[in-house]
Design a protein around this motif. Structure first.
Motif, short mmCIF file in Angstrom:
data_model
loop_
_atom_site.label_atom_id
_atom_site.label_comp_id
_atom_site.label_asym_id
_atom_site.label_seq_id
_atom_site.Cartn_x
_atom_site.Cartn_y
_atom_site.Cartn_z
N ARG A 126 0.84 -1.19 0.00
CA ARG A 126 0.00 0.00 0.00
C ARG A 126 0.88 1.24 0.00
O ARG A 126 1.82 1.35 0.79
N LEU A 127 0.57 2.17 -0.88
CA LEU A 127 1.41 3.34 -1.06
C LEU A 127 0.61 4.61 -0.87
O LEU A 127 -0.59 4.67 -1.17
N ARG A 128 1.29 5.64 -0.41
CA ARG A 128 0.69 6.96 -0.25
C ARG A 128 1.46 7.92 -1.16
O ARG A 128 2.67 8.08 -1.02
N ILE A 129 0.74 8.54 -2.09
CA ILE A 129 1.35 9.36 -3.14
C ILE A 129 0.80 10.78 -3.05
O ILE A 129 -0.38 10.99 -2.74
N ALA A 130 1.63 11.76 -3.36
CA ALA A 130 1.18 13.15 -3.48
C ALA A 130 1.66 13.72 -4.80
O ALA A 130 2.80 13.49 -5.22
N ASP A 131 0.78 14.48 -5.45
CA ASP A 131 1.10 15.17 -6.71
C ASP A 131 0.93 16.66 -6.44
O ASP A 131 -0.19 17.14 -6.26
N LEU A 132 2.03 17.39 -6.42
CA LEU A 132 2.02 18.80 -6.03
C LEU A 132 1.91 19.69 -7.26
O LEU A 132 2.76 19.65 -8.14
N SER A 187 1.66 22.33 1.38
CA SER A 187 1.33 23.07 2.61
C SER A 187 0.06 22.56 3.29
O SER A 187 -0.09 22.72 4.51
N GLY A 188 -0.86 21.95 2.54
CA GLY A 188 -2.10 21.47 3.13
C GLY A 188 -2.12 19.99 3.41
O GLY A 188 -3.17 19.43 3.75
N LEU A 189 -0.97 19.33 3.28
CA LEU A 189 -0.90 17.88 3.47
C LEU A 189 -0.31 17.54 4.84
O LEU A 189 0.45 18.31 5.42
N SER A 190 -0.64 16.37 5.34
CA SER A 190 -0.06 15.88 6.58
C SER A 190 0.25 14.40 6.42
O SER A 190 -0.27 13.72 5.52
N GLY A 191 1.09 13.89 7.30
CA GLY A 191 1.48 12.49 7.21
C GLY A 191 2.64 12.30 6.25
O GLY A 191 3.10 13.24 5.59
N ALA A 192 3.12 11.06 6.17
CA ALA A 192 4.29 10.74 5.36
C ALA A 192 3.87 10.08 4.05
O ALA A 192 2.88 9.34 4.00
N PHE A 193 4.65 10.34 3.01
CA PHE A 193 4.34 9.85 1.66
C PHE A 193 5.47 8.97 1.14
O PHE A 193 6.65 9.27 1.34
N ASP A 194 5.10 7.92 0.45
CA ASP A 194 6.08 7.02 -0.17
C ASP A 194 6.63 7.61 -1.47
O ASP A 194 7.75 7.31 -1.87
N ALA A 244 8.00 15.85 3.91
CA ALA A 244 6.80 15.00 3.88
C ALA A 244 7.08 13.57 3.45
O ALA A 244 6.18 12.73 3.52
N LEU A 245 8.29 13.28 3.01
CA LEU A 245 8.60 11.94 2.53
C LEU A 245 8.87 10.98 3.69
O LEU A 245 9.56 11.32 4.66
N ALA A 246 8.35 9.78 3.58
CA ALA A 246 8.69 8.72 4.52
C ALA A 246 10.12 8.27 4.27
O ALA A 246 10.66 8.47 3.17
N PRO A 247 10.77 7.67 5.27
CA PRO A 247 12.11 7.13 5.03
C PRO A 247 12.09 6.16 3.84
O PRO A 247 11.24 5.27 3.76
N GLY A 248 13.00 6.38 2.91
CA GLY A 248 13.04 5.58 1.69
C GLY A 248 12.14 6.09 0.60
O GLY A 248 12.16 5.57 -0.52
N GLY A 249 11.34 7.13 0.90
CA GLY A 249 10.43 7.69 -0.09
C GLY A 249 11.15 8.46 -1.18
O GLY A 249 12.29 8.88 -1.01
N ALA A 250 10.47 8.65 -2.30
CA ALA A 250 11.10 9.29 -3.46
C ALA A 250 10.33 10.52 -3.90
O ALA A 250 9.10 10.59 -3.79
#
Length: 296
Positions: A126-132, A187-194, A244-250
């Motif tokens: 399961r992955l969490r992605i953000a597109d800025l 700026s409006g995001l929270s939590g860590a992203f893969d 905002a990146l999780a450890p190992g995130g790109a």
């Protein structure tokens, strides 16, 4: 006075050929394709349908509608703007005045992002992605179409762009995994992203006047203008993304011509490790740059 125009009683094939000739004379690069797409839109026919209906005669209404679209194209308006839709990564995306027309170059970002996930062994979880700066939602929706276990957020400073992206997600049956938020980059995001991706404005302010008419006069200026050196957006988004990146995130971003080295420097300054060489597009331009947040 009407020479070359689509006239009532003209066959579908004759109208298409006439339109192609007019576009070539008007300096339209993709004259044949554009003529076929506009004629197909007016007649509600795909390529196969147009071949089958080659001898059918245009009605008065069809001729008038085709002429309106022809004039818009000859004035420099892109076909995607005229039709209000553009295909990206095989997905049909609706456009609005607040969004860029997605371009094939940007698919390089999707390709590199998938490779970064593959290299990190993350494709099957399961992955969490953000597109800025999501615009039409193109990059995020392309990634979600490839990653059934992923969910993501798209952000854009334009509420109208957010509405457009939200509609695209609904039409592609991806609404359950895609959420769009009006804010400045992360700026409006929270939590860590893969994975975080972005295609920010990167045209130098002084270069905007020399852009092709299709871009300069029809894409939203705020989505083009990257400031004096074209890097203003990266100076804002890269530090936000690194936090905002999780450890190992790109992080994978699109770059303009000659900008990749400076973007790599901004990534390094934000604490990211540059991941390999930038990915070139079909024209050989270093188009996608990646960095990784190494585990501390």
């Amino acid at each position: 006075m009407n020479a070359g125009k689509s006239l009532p009683g003209q066959s579908v094939e004759a109208a298409r050929r006439s339109l192609t000739s007019r576009f070539k004379s008007g300096g339209v690069d993709s004259a044949e394709l554009d003529a076929r797409m506009l004629a197909g839109a007016v007649l509600a026919l795909d390529l196969t349908g147009m071949i089958a209906a080659a001898n059918r005669r245009l009605t008065v209404e069809e001729s008038a509608r085709l002429e309106v679209l022809a004039q818009r194209r000859l004035s420099g308006e892109p076909v995607a703007r005229i039709l209000g839709v553009k295909e990206f990564w095989g997905l049909p995306l609706r456009l609005s005045d607040a969004t860029l027309v997605p371009r094939p170059d940007t698919e390089t970002v999707v390709e590199l992002a998938l490779d970064m996930l593959r290299a990190g062994g993350a494709l099957d979880r399961r992955l969490r992605i953000a597109d800025l700066g999501t615009g039409s939602g193109a990059i995020l929706l392309a990634l979600l179409s490839e990653l059934p276990n992923a969910g993501g957020f798209g952000t854009d400073i334009s509420a109208a762009a957010v509405d457009t992206a939200t509609g695209n997600a609904a039409r592609l049956a991806l609404s359950d995994r895609a959420t769009f938020i009006a804010c400045d980059y992360a700026s409006g995001l929270s939590g860590a992203f893969d994975l975080i991706v972005s295609n920010p404005p990167y045209i130098r302010s002084a270069d905007i006047a020399s852009l092709a008419t299709e871009v300069r006069d029809h894409d939203p200026p705020a989505a083009l203008d990257g400031g004096a050196d074209g890097l203003d957006g990266y100076r804002t988004l890269i530090p936000q993304a690194a936090a905002a990146l999780a450890p190992g995130g790109a992080l994978v971003v699109e770059a303009g011509l000659g900008q990749s080295a400076e973007i790599e420097g901004l990534m390094t300054a934000a604490g990211l490790t540059v991941a390999g060489q930038p990915r070139a597009d079909l024209a050989g331009i270093r188009r996608a740059v990646a960095g990784r947040q190494l585990p501390r």
